[in-house]
Design an enzyme around this catalytic site. Structure first.
Site, PDB file in Angstrom:
ATOM      1  N   CYS A  42     130.827   2.964  60.696  1.00  0.00           N
ATOM      2  CA  CYS A  42     132.223   3.091  60.783  1.00  0.00           C
ATOM      3  C   CYS A  42     132.884   3.517  62.035  1.00  0.00           C
ATOM      4  CB  CYS A  42     132.475   4.203  59.922  1.00  0.00           C
ATOM      5  SG  CYS A  42     131.957   5.925  60.062  1.00  0.00           S
ATOM      6  N   GLU A  82     136.720   9.104  53.696  1.00  0.00           N
ATOM      7  CA  GLU A  82     136.347   8.577  55.114  1.00  0.00           C
ATOM      8  C   GLU A  82     136.249   7.129  55.126  1.00  0.00           C
ATOM      9  OE1 GLU A  82     136.179  10.176  57.742  1.00  0.00           O
ATOM     10  OE2 GLU A  82     136.040  12.236  57.134  1.00  0.00           O
ATOM     11  N   GLY A 102     133.842   5.022  52.358  1.00  0.00           N
ATOM     12  CA  GLY A 102     133.580   3.740  52.006  1.00  0.00           C
ATOM     13  C   GLY A 102     134.681   2.974  52.595  1.00  0.00           C
ATOM     14  N   SER A 103     135.039   1.900  51.939  1.00  0.00           N
ATOM     15  CA  SER A 103     136.036   0.976  52.371  1.00  0.00           C
ATOM     16  C   SER A 103     137.347   1.441  52.009  1.00  0.00           C
ATOM     17  CB  SER A 103     135.735  -0.486  51.622  1.00  0.00           C
ATOM     18  OG  SER A 103     135.928  -0.337  50.430  1.00  0.00           O
ATOM     19  N   TRP A 146     126.340   2.513  51.698  1.00  0.00           N
ATOM     20  CA  TRP A 146     125.284   2.190  51.890  1.00  0.00           C
ATOM     21  C   TRP A 146     124.583   2.454  53.363  1.00  0.00           C
ATOM     22  CZ3 TRP A 146     125.772  -1.556  55.335  1.00  0.00           C
ATOM     23  CH2 TRP A 146     126.635  -2.314  55.308  1.00  0.00           C
ATOM     24  N   ASN A 147     125.686   2.553  54.054  1.00  0.00           N
ATOM     25  CA  ASN A 147     125.157   2.326  55.571  1.00  0.00           C
ATOM     26  C   ASN A 147     124.656   3.590  56.150  1.00  0.00           C
ATOM     27  OD1 ASN A 147     127.795   3.550  55.820  1.00  0.00           O
ATOM     28  ND2 ASN A 147     127.831   3.119  57.880  1.00  0.00           N
ATOM     29  N   GLU A 189     138.038  -4.964  60.537  1.00  0.00           N
ATOM     30  CA  GLU A 189     136.672  -4.404  60.618  1.00  0.00           C
ATOM     31  C   GLU A 189     135.501  -5.368  60.036  1.00  0.00           C
ATOM     32  OE1 GLU A 189     135.237  -1.454  57.875  1.00  0.00           O
ATOM     33  OE2 GLU A 189     134.511  -0.457  59.483  1.00  0.00           O
ATOM     34  N   GLY A 246     130.382   0.665  41.368  1.00  0.00           N
ATOM     35  CA  GLY A 246     131.469   1.122  41.415  1.00  0.00           C
ATOM     36  C   GLY A 246     132.140   1.627  39.893  1.00  0.00           C
ATOM     37  N   LYS A 264     126.864  10.281  44.008  1.00  0.00           N
ATOM     38  CA  LYS A 264     126.881   8.941  43.214  1.00  0.00           C
ATOM     39  C   LYS A 264     126.615   8.035  44.641  1.00  0.00           C
ATOM     40  CE  LYS A 264     128.599   5.285  43.044  1.00  0.00           C
ATOM     41  NZ  LYS A 264     128.085   4.080  43.626  1.00  0.00           N
ATOM     42  N   ASP A 281     126.431 -13.192  54.280  1.00  0.00           N
ATOM     43  CA  ASP A 281     127.311 -14.396  54.041  1.00  0.00           C
ATOM     44  C   ASP A 281     128.811 -14.146  54.779  1.00  0.00           C
ATOM     45  OD1 ASP A 281     125.469 -15.836  52.906  1.00  0.00           O
ATOM     46  OD2 ASP A 281     125.977 -15.524  50.837  1.00  0.00           O
TER      47      ASP A 281
HETATM   48  P1  NAD Z   1     132.437   0.534  49.278  1.00  0.00           P
HETATM   49  O1  NAD Z   1     133.978   0.967  49.267  1.00  0.00           O
HETATM   50  O2  NAD Z   1     132.349  -0.781  48.694  1.00  0.00           O
HETATM   51  O3  NAD Z   1     131.492   1.565  48.504  1.00  0.00           O
HETATM   52  C1  NAD Z   1     131.616   2.824  48.740  1.00  0.00           C
HETATM   53  C2  NAD Z   1     131.270   3.635  47.488  1.00  0.00           C
HETATM   54  O4  NAD Z   1     132.287   3.317  46.529  1.00  0.00           O
HETATM   55  C3  NAD Z   1     130.084   3.123  46.963  1.00  0.00           C
HETATM   56  O5  NAD Z   1     129.074   4.133  46.288  1.00  0.00           O
HETATM   57  C4  NAD Z   1     130.484   2.187  45.537  1.00  0.00           C
HETATM   58  O6  NAD Z   1     129.563   2.228  44.378  1.00  0.00           O
HETATM   59  C5  NAD Z   1     131.682   3.212  45.192  1.00  0.00           C
HETATM   60  N1  NAD Z   1     132.796   2.373  44.565  1.00  0.00           N
HETATM   61  C6  NAD Z   1     133.042   1.165  44.549  1.00  0.00           C
HETATM   62  N2  NAD Z   1     134.187   0.759  43.680  1.00  0.00           N
HETATM   63  C7  NAD Z   1     134.696   2.058  43.296  1.00  0.00           C
HETATM   64  C8  NAD Z   1     135.626   2.372  42.496  1.00  0.00           C
HETATM   65  N3  NAD Z   1     136.555   1.506  41.914  1.00  0.00           N
HETATM   66  N4  NAD Z   1     135.929   3.810  42.255  1.00  0.00           N
HETATM   67  C9  NAD Z   1     134.870   4.616  42.735  1.00  0.00           C
HETATM   68  N5  NAD Z   1     134.163   4.343  43.372  1.00  0.00           N
HETATM   69  C10 NAD Z   1     133.761   3.119  44.011  1.00  0.00           C
HETATM   70  O7  NAD Z   1     132.001   0.474  50.937  1.00  0.00           O
HETATM   71  P2  NAD Z   1     130.688   0.187  51.336  1.00  0.00           P
HETATM   72  O8  NAD Z   1     130.644  -1.367  51.459  1.00  0.00           O
HETATM   73  O9  NAD Z   1     129.552   0.944  50.572  1.00  0.00           O
HETATM   74  O10 NAD Z   1     130.744   0.843  52.684  1.00  0.00           O
HETATM   75  C11 NAD Z   1     131.156   0.035  53.899  1.00  0.00           C
HETATM   76  C12 NAD Z   1     132.487   0.661  54.366  1.00  0.00           C
HETATM   77  O11 NAD Z   1     132.329   2.355  54.415  1.00  0.00           O
HETATM   78  C13 NAD Z   1     133.166   0.296  55.504  1.00  0.00           C
HETATM   79  O12 NAD Z   1     134.136  -0.012  55.577  1.00  0.00           O
HETATM   80  C14 NAD Z   1     132.737   1.371  56.590  1.00  0.00           C
HETATM   81  O13 NAD Z   1     133.471   1.473  57.762  1.00  0.00           O
HETATM   82  C15 NAD Z   1     132.837   2.669  55.611  1.00  0.00           C
HETATM   83  N6  NAD Z   1     132.401   3.828  56.135  1.00  0.00           N
HETATM   84  C16 NAD Z   1     133.161   4.761  56.494  1.00  0.00           C
HETATM   85  C17 NAD Z   1     132.528   5.980  57.077  1.00  0.00           C
HETATM   86  C18 NAD Z   1     133.384   7.016  57.582  1.00  0.00           C
HETATM   87  O14 NAD Z   1     132.917   8.169  57.707  1.00  0.00           O
HETATM   88  N7  NAD Z   1     134.835   6.719  57.907  1.00  0.00           N
HETATM   89  C19 NAD Z   1     131.024   6.158  57.182  1.00  0.00           C
HETATM   90  C20 NAD Z   1     130.375   5.016  56.708  1.00  0.00           C
HETATM   91  C21 NAD Z   1     131.064   3.962  56.214  1.00  0.00           C
END
Ligand code: NAD
Length: 497
Positions: A294, A260, A237-238, A161-162, A394, A218, A185, A345
């Site tokens: 990130c 990433e 994502g995470s 989302w960021n 983080e 997810g 997605k 929170d």
């Molecule tokens: P997240 O991992 O919660 O979600 C990311 C995406 O994955 C969402 O679209 C979510 O719906 C999907 N998802 C969730 N569970 C899943 C599953 N089991 N299988 C497949 N997809 C699933 O991350 P977030 O909270 O949206 O983003 C924040 C994180 O992203 C932070 O850790 C941040 O550092 C990282 N981030 C990294 C970069 C990079 O380029 N390295 C860039 C931006 C954000």
């Protein structure tokens, strides 16, 4: 309250095969405005198995041999990507608004910059379409050799989302430039801008099934990551979800995977650094998008000779940022709320625990800024304990840890002692030291007298648990293609076999 916000109906539909369609799965997600806490929509579709199958089949058809996309000339494909970039630019105010509604980051500086990144990516990769032809080798051994860069097929881009639009640029632009078809997605927290993109896909002239958008949480991401007909998943994502995605990819059809993930980027400030410059980068690298970046400079190390001066200037810069925090719609606001209540929170709990467990000394911030909405003041902890969570993990919010160091060896050991390896920064006027440190940092990217920077032409990504593979530059094209070697026997009479 979807009608209260007066959302256009297509924003609560899926975009499959160049058509906005109702989601077959009846489950919905609610999204809220973090600036106020008000409901924006409770009608965001969660694409289920049938919806995902529908999109994947449309993508497969669009990628089938002889399809319009497969037969398209490089010139025509480049033109569509360029047109898409132009459309992003023409519609940037509206796209930024749709993102801001549920992300909360103001247009200046973050909203605008993440859109510019997406526009830049589509222009940059449009230029690559006819310049990624592969290699050929002479028939020195009797075999003329051609190495082709072939598209993988169906690529799923799962985004956070960021930086919702920037991530589309990072993933869709190289994937499509290399000739793949793409299913986006987006994050369940920022789905509106992504839904709007379907209109621009149509206007740009992408053939049906080439560029699709399925919203969901997810569960939708997992369906794509484990789908037997998806050939690649590009995930941002995470770390925890990234590992799940890779496992799903491996367990299904061993689809290719780019990850990433998170970061805790160190900024190392030496005694000889230009103080104003170091403060400028460290404060902006932490507060942009309320630290939900990130590559945020969230771990600052300052050499003892400049420590007091740096801290005073850095603290002053934090105070100035606090004064431009507020309603993301108001002119002059630079810092908005964090993305939602869950994030608010989580971050406030981390700050409270760090105080109660004495993980470090709270120097500034730490309090919620307003009674309405999810605002967190830029927060600074100093002298943190070496294994304290606030120092190690983080936070993904406007929270920095600042620590003092004496020597180069000491700070390198500390900077590299992390599960993350996304970006690092070194601030010094000594060129030899800058080069020495930049090669010693264990991270995918290094800034010298800067940090939290991205360039389209250069690989973007991390070492260790910050990720796998690289985005941007020619690296992304390689990650969206498979090399195919073709050996042409030029002289079969003389074959030794
Ligand atoms: P997240 O991992 O919660 O979600 C990311 C995406 O994955 C969402 O679209 C979510 O719906 C999907 N998802 C969730 N569970 C899943 C599953 N089991 N299988 C497949 N997809 C699933 O991350 P977030 O909270 O949206 O983003 C924040 C994180 O992203 C932070 O850790 C941040 O550092 C990282 N981030 C990294 C970069 C990079 O380029 N390295 C860039 C931006 C954000």
């Amino acid at each position: 309250m979807a009608d209260k916000m007066d959302l256009s109906p297509h924003l609560t539909q899926l975009f499959i095969n160049n058509t906005y369609v109702d989601c077959l799965n009846p489950q919905k997600i609610s999204v809220y405005n973090p600036a106020t806490g008000d409901l924006v929509s409770d009608q965001i579709p969660i694409a289920g198995p049938d919806d995902v199958d529908h999109a994947v089949q449309a993508a497969k058809n669009a990628f089938s041999p002889g399809s319009q996309w497969r037969k398209m000339s490089n010139v025509a494909r480049g033109r569509i990507l360029t047109r898409f970039a132009d459309l992003l630019e023409e519609n940037q105010d509206h796209l930024a608004y749709l993102t801001r509604l549920t992300l909360g980051a103001p247009y200046h500086p973050f909203g605008k910059s993440e859109i510019e990144m997406a526009i830049g990516c589509f222009r940059y990769y449009a230029g690559w379409v006819d310049k990624f032809a592969g290699q050929s080798f002479p028939a020195d051994d009797g075999f003329y050799k051609i190495v082709r860069n072939e598209p993988l097929g169906v690529v799923a881009g799962i985004t956070p989302w960021n930086g919702p639009l920037a991530c589309v640029g990072f993933k869709a632009a190289p994937a499509l430039a290399a000739g793949n078809v793409f299913i986006l997605k987006p994050s369940e927290k920022t789905p509106l801008m992504a839904a709007e993109l379907g209109k621009l896909v149509l206007e740009a002239g992408f053939p049906a099934g080439v560029f699709q958008v399925v919203t969901g949480d997810g569960s939708t991401g997992a369906l794509l990551a484990s789908h037997m007909k998806v050939d690649k998943v590009s995930f941002t994502g995470s770390i925890a979800t990234g590992k799940t995605v890779q496992a799903l990819a491996a367990k299904s059809n061993l689809k290719r995977c780019t990850l990433e993930l998170g970061g805790k980027s160190p900024a190392v400030v030496f005694d000889d650094a230009n103080l104003d410059n170091a403060v400028h980068w460290c404060v902006n690298g932490l507060t942009t998008n309320s630290g939900q970046v990130c590559i945020a400079s969230s771990r600052v190390y300052v050499q003892e000779g400049i420590y007091e001066k740096f801290l005073a200037a850095y603290q002053k810069a934090f105070e100035a940022k606090r004064n431009v925090m507020g309603d993301p719609e108001a002119t002059g606001t630079e810092l908005g709320p964090v993305v939602d209540k869950a994030q608010y929170d989580r971050i406030t709990k981390i700050i409270e625990r760090a105080q109660s467990e004495e993980e470090g000394t709270l120097l500034i911030g730490g309090r919620p800024k307003s009674t309405k909405g999810y605002y967190i003041e830029p927060t600074m902890f100093v002298d943190t304990k070496p294994n304290a969570p606030i120092y190690k993990e983080e936070i993904f919010g406007p929270v920095v840890v600042v620590n003092k160091f004496k020597t180069e060896d000491e700070v390198l050991q500390k900077a590299n002692d992390s599960r993350y390896g996304l970006m690092s920064g070194v601030f010094t006027e000594n060129l030899n030291r800058a080069l020495r440190i930049s090669s010693a940092f264990d991270s995918g990217m290094v800034g010298v007298n800067c940090i939290s920077m991205i360039n389209f032409a250069c690989p973007f990504g991390g070492t260790k648990e910050s990720g796998l593979g690289r985005e941007l530059g020619v690296n992304a094209l390689l990650a969206y293609t498979e090399s195919k070697t073709v050996l042409i026997n030029m002289n079969y009479k003389d074959s030794s076999w």
